[in-house]
Write an enzyme that holds these catalytic residues in place. Structure first.
Site, PDB file in Angstrom:
ATOM      1  N   ASP A  78      -1.336  14.635  12.524  1.00 28.53           N
ATOM      2  CA  ASP A  78      -1.356  15.943  11.855  1.00 28.53           C
ATOM      3  C   ASP A  78      -0.660  15.869  10.502  1.00 28.53           C
ATOM      4  OD1 ASP A  78      -2.753  17.167  13.920  1.00 28.53           O
ATOM      5  OD2 ASP A  78      -0.941  17.857  14.944  1.00 28.53           O
ATOM      6  N   HIS A 100      -7.323  -6.266   0.939  1.00 26.82           N
ATOM      7  CA  HIS A 100      -6.181  -5.349   0.872  1.00 26.82           C
ATOM      8  C   HIS A 100      -5.017  -5.812   1.741  1.00 26.82           C
ATOM      9  CE1 HIS A 100      -4.094  -1.659   0.075  1.00 26.82           C
ATOM     10  NE2 HIS A 100      -4.167  -1.228   1.316  1.00 26.82           N
ATOM     11  N   SER A 126       0.831  -1.200   0.000  1.00 25.21           N
ATOM     12  CA  SER A 126       0.000   0.000   0.000  1.00 25.21           C
ATOM     13  C   SER A 126       0.872   1.260   0.000  1.00 25.21           C
ATOM     14  CB  SER A 126      -0.965  -0.053   1.194  1.00 25.21           C
ATOM     15  OG  SER A 126      -2.039   0.832   1.021  1.00 25.21           O
TER      16      SER A 126
END
Length: 259
Positions: A181, A241, A91
């Site tokens: 963040d 996945h 991924s």
């Protein structure tokens, strides 16, 4: 571009010679997700499962583009004097591995990309970031209390459990060990793929997808072969996945036969 970061890692099979095998995890993952498979691979080779920036024990940074993450991996190779490595990436780690191979093809001996293509995707993981940031950790004394706050945004229990692996308890205080963040700010880059001009990797490449996943579709094959002309594309029947976790034996056999 800022200097590349020194990545943390798990090491196995260090007594073995030959070309080392690097394993790069996906978004919200870490090296320890690959610990069991790394030990298996280490029966015949040196294996290094890396924590990519803003994940696991790796340093945090504001920037999180694929060229930056590929440069971190390149620094790992340089710091250890490895001229080349076989690289497996899942991924986000797969896009990092592809970027490394396209920008520095001489440093990647063999490339394995797990359930991702060199294309931009539309499905964002921003809701997971938002849910994790919104969770009030200060009042929680048990992990279940934190997980309960994620249920509305992440109703799938396996995915919640995966995200919860990033929750750590230190001195009686819960915190996330991922830089939410930075991940949130970089989401457009993370679901995209960098513009690398006409770069291509002519080395051996194996793309492994799951038929129950929508990350490698038939319409992605042209983009894969344009960048990786020697690519072999294999789909694992019924796997999703996280196919390396769902079918570890089948997956490991594919890697061992290829790299």
């Amino acid at each position: 571009m800022p200097n590349p970061l020194p990545l943390t890692y798990l090491e196995a099979g260090e007594a073995n010679g030959g070309t080392p095998l690097l394993v790069l995890h996906g978004l919200f993952g870490s090296a320890r997700n690959w610990q069991t498979l790394a030990r298996r691979f280490a029966e015949t080779r040196r294996v290094y499962a890396l924590d990519l920036r803003n994940h696991g024990g790796a340093p945090w940074a504001d920037g999180m583009s694929y060229p930056q993450m590929a440069d971190d991996v390149l620094r790992f190779l340089d710091d250890r004097g490895f001229a080349r490595a076989n690289v497996v990436g899942h991924s986000m780690g797969g896009k990092t591995a592809m970027t490394l191979a396209l920008r520095h093809p001489d440093r990647v001996a063999r490339l394995v990309v797990v359930d991702i293509a060199p294309v931009a995707y539309t499905h964002t993981h921003a809701p997971y970031v938002a849910a994790m940031k919104a969770a009030d950790l200060t009042t929680c004394t048990r992990r279940q209390e934190v997980e309960a706050q994620l249920v509305a945004a992440v109703p799938e229990a396996p995915l919640r459990s995966f995200l919860m692996q990033n929750l750590v308890l230190e001195n009686g205080v819960f915190s996330w060990r991922v830089n939410l963040d930075a991940i949130g700010a970089a989401m457009a880059d993370l679901i995209g793929f960098p513009d690398l001009g006409d770069a291509r990797y002519d080395g051996p490449a194996l793309f492994i997808g799951g038929t129950a996943s929508d990350y490698i579709r038939p319409e992605n094959h042209a983009a894969i072969r344009q960048r990786f002309p020697k690519a072999e594309i294999t789909m694992m029947e019924g796997a999703g996945h996280w196919l390396h976790a769902e079918r570890p034996d089948d997956f490991a056999a594919m890697i061992e036969n290829f790299a």
